[in-house]
Design a protein around this motif. Structure first.
Motif, PDB file in Angstrom:
ATOM      1  N   MET A 104      71.454  15.721  22.557  1.00 30.50           N
ATOM      2  CA  MET A 104      70.303  14.873  22.884  1.00 30.50           C
ATOM      3  C   MET A 104      69.732  15.237  24.246  1.00 30.50           C
ATOM      4  SD  MET A 104      71.455  11.059  21.679  1.00 30.50           S
ATOM      5  CE  MET A 104      71.948  10.726  19.985  1.00 30.50           C
ATOM      6  N   LEU A 105      70.598  15.375  25.218  1.00 29.66           N
ATOM      7  CA  LEU A 105      70.154  15.601  26.583  1.00 29.66           C
ATOM      8  C   LEU A 105      69.369  16.900  26.720  1.00 29.66           C
ATOM      9  CD1 LEU A 105      70.460  13.933  29.158  1.00 29.66           C
ATOM     10  CD2 LEU A 105      72.443  15.328  29.744  1.00 29.66           C
ATOM     11  N   THR A 111      67.870   8.890  27.576  1.00 29.55           N
ATOM     12  CA  THR A 111      68.665   7.681  27.380  1.00 29.55           C
ATOM     13  C   THR A 111      68.799   7.432  25.888  1.00 29.55           C
ATOM     14  OG1 THR A 111      68.966   5.369  28.067  1.00 29.55           O
ATOM     15  CG2 THR A 111      66.760   5.999  27.384  1.00 29.55           C
ATOM     16  N   VAL A 112      69.867   6.726  25.492  1.00 34.73           N
ATOM     17  CA  VAL A 112      70.103   6.498  24.073  1.00 34.73           C
ATOM     18  C   VAL A 112      70.671   5.104  23.864  1.00 34.73           C
ATOM     19  CG1 VAL A 112      72.385   7.621  24.211  1.00 34.73           C
ATOM     20  CG2 VAL A 112      71.275   7.320  21.979  1.00 34.73           C
ATOM     21  N   ALA A 113      70.172   4.433  22.836  1.00 35.33           N
ATOM     22  CA  ALA A 113      70.719   3.158  22.373  1.00 35.33           C
ATOM     23  C   ALA A 113      71.635   3.463  21.191  1.00 35.33           C
ATOM     24  CB  ALA A 113      69.601   2.203  21.968  1.00 35.33           C
ATOM     25  N   GLU A 114      72.929   3.377  21.408  1.00 35.37           N
ATOM     26  CA  GLU A 114      73.911   3.716  20.378  1.00 35.37           C
ATOM     27  C   GLU A 114      74.295   2.448  19.609  1.00 35.37           C
ATOM     28  OE1 GLU A 114      76.396   5.895  17.955  1.00 35.37           O
ATOM     29  OE2 GLU A 114      74.883   6.619  19.387  1.00 35.37           O
ATOM     30  N   VAL A 144      78.474  13.729  29.962  1.00 36.45           N
ATOM     31  CA  VAL A 144      77.347  14.659  29.852  1.00 36.45           C
ATOM     32  C   VAL A 144      76.166  14.268  30.739  1.00 36.45           C
ATOM     33  CG1 VAL A 144      78.030  15.253  27.505  1.00 36.45           C
ATOM     34  CG2 VAL A 144      76.261  13.544  27.856  1.00 36.45           C
ATOM     35  N   GLY A 145      76.083  13.002  31.152  1.00 35.86           N
ATOM     36  CA  GLY A 145      75.025  12.600  32.065  1.00 35.86           C
ATOM     37  C   GLY A 145      73.838  11.904  31.448  1.00 35.86           C
ATOM     38  N   ILE A 146      73.948  11.453  30.198  1.00 34.62           N
ATOM     39  CA  ILE A 146      72.860  10.712  29.564  1.00 34.62           C
ATOM     40  C   ILE A 146      73.041   9.223  29.842  1.00 34.62           C
ATOM     41  CG2 ILE A 146      73.996  10.314  27.319  1.00 34.62           C
ATOM     42  CD1 ILE A 146      71.289  11.050  25.999  1.00 34.62           C
ATOM     43  N   ARG A 147      71.947   8.503  29.962  1.00 36.53           N
ATOM     44  CA  ARG A 147      72.036   7.049  30.069  1.00 36.53           C
ATOM     45  C   ARG A 147      72.392   6.466  28.702  1.00 36.53           C
ATOM     46  NH1 ARG A 147      69.684   5.269  34.970  1.00 36.53           N
ATOM     47  NH2 ARG A 147      68.170   6.759  35.855  1.00 36.53           N
ATOM     48  N   ASP A 320      65.685  15.818  18.180  1.00 36.11           N
ATOM     49  CA  ASP A 320      64.527  16.451  18.807  1.00 36.11           C
ATOM     50  C   ASP A 320      63.447  15.386  18.958  1.00 36.11           C
ATOM     51  OD1 ASP A 320      62.144  17.848  19.384  1.00 36.11           O
ATOM     52  OD2 ASP A 320      62.918  19.662  18.450  1.00 36.11           O
ATOM     53  N   PRO A 321      63.253  14.846  20.165  1.00 37.41           N
ATOM     54  CA  PRO A 321      62.265  13.767  20.320  1.00 37.41           C
ATOM     55  C   PRO A 321      60.856  14.172  19.929  1.00 37.41           C
ATOM     56  CG  PRO A 321      62.998  14.589  22.472  1.00 37.41           C
ATOM     57  CD  PRO A 321      63.910  15.183  21.450  1.00 37.41           C
TER      58      PRO A 321
END
Length: 434
Positions: A104-105, A111-114, A144-147, A320-321
């Motif tokens: 994702m990053l 950022t991701v809402a899991e 990994v450093g993602i929110r 892939d956004p």
């Protein structure tokens, strides 16, 4: 404090050049166009706001490229998904999530809402730490450093009035009160992770359970719900309650501005009006809805009614956004046989600030927002000649050069800042999962 100099940037819909972006404690404190560079600046080229992934099930990524030959519909796919869920341990899930969050990053999701519902052992008994899986996901994101906004999920029934299936037992907590107790423990030890909440669906919780959760959750907590993804969900709700799933949520007090409804594919006009009046938002997941044959939701009708639209990668068959942005517009074009159904500004909002809002965070390229940025190659074979405000309609993950979270470079040219390769991480995780 970090100073960033961008050769050009899309700032609230406007193309600006020589933009100095000042940050402190991970937030944007100033944006100044026409600025000069300083030796200590982080220098970037073409910059967009970071992308907010408003809906993910990380473990579904294990099914990518492995289900097409099975055919069938959503329900057939679900059987294969449950088989993967049954093999997860906290350790193996941490490795898998680390790979998924890394992918994702590097593609530009910052950022991701899991949407997290794998909670216990396969037979439903808790681990020594009842939140071992949630902790594993938080550690994977930190690595990994993602929110991360962790949406711990209430899941109590297989359908209205029916107990969980054997393969669903690890999802449940026995009651809404039991889930709330575990959720409170998770929130108390959340650290840097945003702890949100989710109700899996009207199929998975009774109106009384939904009402209890809506009443007991603190008002600042984001609440997400799968809604009307399949016609069968609507049919079950009407048969059990005489109401659509949207009406059930509204009557239970769970349809408010802090609510985000995932998919919302099969809605009535009355449902759309209820959602709009409530101030709730909708998360659409175009690549997943296409992959699973869910259908094309009424995105334009929702937006015209004033409903916020965000985007998510859901089952992560595609991460892939930029393809989610195009999927939102393409679905509308297919439904209407018209082009330009969403303006560039509306698509940018869906990709960035609305996705962040669904995560309970301030997003976009503006003062006060998270200092999360994506640098795009404007001269690739895909992007050359594109207007800055339309890059999201032509770029792909391959065009992402650098990714910044909290003012710090966390990914560059398809790898994490520390050099780790998401593909290698996933290969290792899949072997561990078995």
């Amino acid at each position: 404090m970090t100073r960033i100099h961008a050769e050009r940037a899309l700032v609230e819909g406007r193309e600006l050049t020589d933009v100095v972006i000042e940050t402190a404690e991970g937030r944007i404190t100033a944006i100044t166009p026409g600025g000069s560079t300083e030796p200590a600046d982080l220098r970037l080229g073409t910059v967009l706001a970071g992308s907010g992934n408003a809906h993910s099930h990380a473990f579904h990524r294990a099914l990518r490229g492995r289900t097409h030959d099975q055919g069938g519909d959503f329900w057939r796919w679900r059987e294969q998904m449950y088989a993967v869920a049954g093999r997860l341990t906290p350790d193996s899930y941490q490795r898998l999530a680390e790979a998924v969050f890394a992918e994702m990053l590097v593609t530009g999701w910052t950022t991701v809402a899991e949407f997290h519902y794998v909670h216990h052992r396969p037979d439903g008994t808790p681990h020594e730490d009842p939140n071992a899986f949630g902790t594993a996901l938080a550690e994977a994101a930190s690595s990994v450093g993602i929110r991360l906004t962790l949406l711990d999920t209430l899941y109590l029934s297989s359908a209205p009035g029916r107990p969980l299936l054997p393969e669903q037992r690890r999802f449940g907590d026995g009651s809404a009160a039991g889930w709330l107790g575990r959720w409170r423990d998770l929130r108390a030890g959340n650290g840097p992770v945003t702890i949100g909440a989710a109700i899996h669906s009207v199929r998975a919780a009774s109106p009384d359970d939904i009402a209890q959760v809506a009443a007991d959750l603190p008002p600042d907590v984001p609440l997400h719900v799968h809604l009307s993804e399949q016609p069968a969900e609507n049919e079950q709700s009407l048969a059990a309650y005489g109401r659509t799933p949207t009406q059930v949520l509204a009557d239970a007090g769970a349809l408010t501005p802090r609510t985000w409804l995932v998919h919302a594919t099969h809605l009535t006009d009355a449902d759309i009006a209820l959602i709009a009046d409530s101030g709730a938002g909708v998360v659409m997941c175009p690549t997943t809805e296409a992959d699973l044959g869910d259908g094309i939701g009424p995105a334009r009708e929702l937006a015209d009614a004033g409903v916020r639209i965000a985007l998510g990668s859901d089952q992560n068959a595609v991460i892939d956004p930029w393809l989610e942005v195009r999927g939102l517009e393409a679905g509308e074009r297919l439904r209407s046989r018209q082009r330009g159904r969403f303006s560039p500004a509306e698509l940018e909002t869906a990709r960035a600030s609305a996705g962040y809002a669904a995560c309970g965070l301030p997003g976009g390229l503006r003062i006060g927002a998270c200092a999360d940025l994506v640098e795009i190659d404007p001269e690739s074979v895909r992007t050359a000649g594109a207007a800055l405000d339309q890059l999201a309609l032509v770029a792909t993950a391959t065009d992402v050069r650098r990714v910044v979270v909290g003012g710090r470079v966390v990914a560059e040219d398809g790898r994490l800042a520390d050099g780790r390769d998401p593909a290698a991480l996933f290969t290792h995780a899949l072997k561990e999962l078995g």
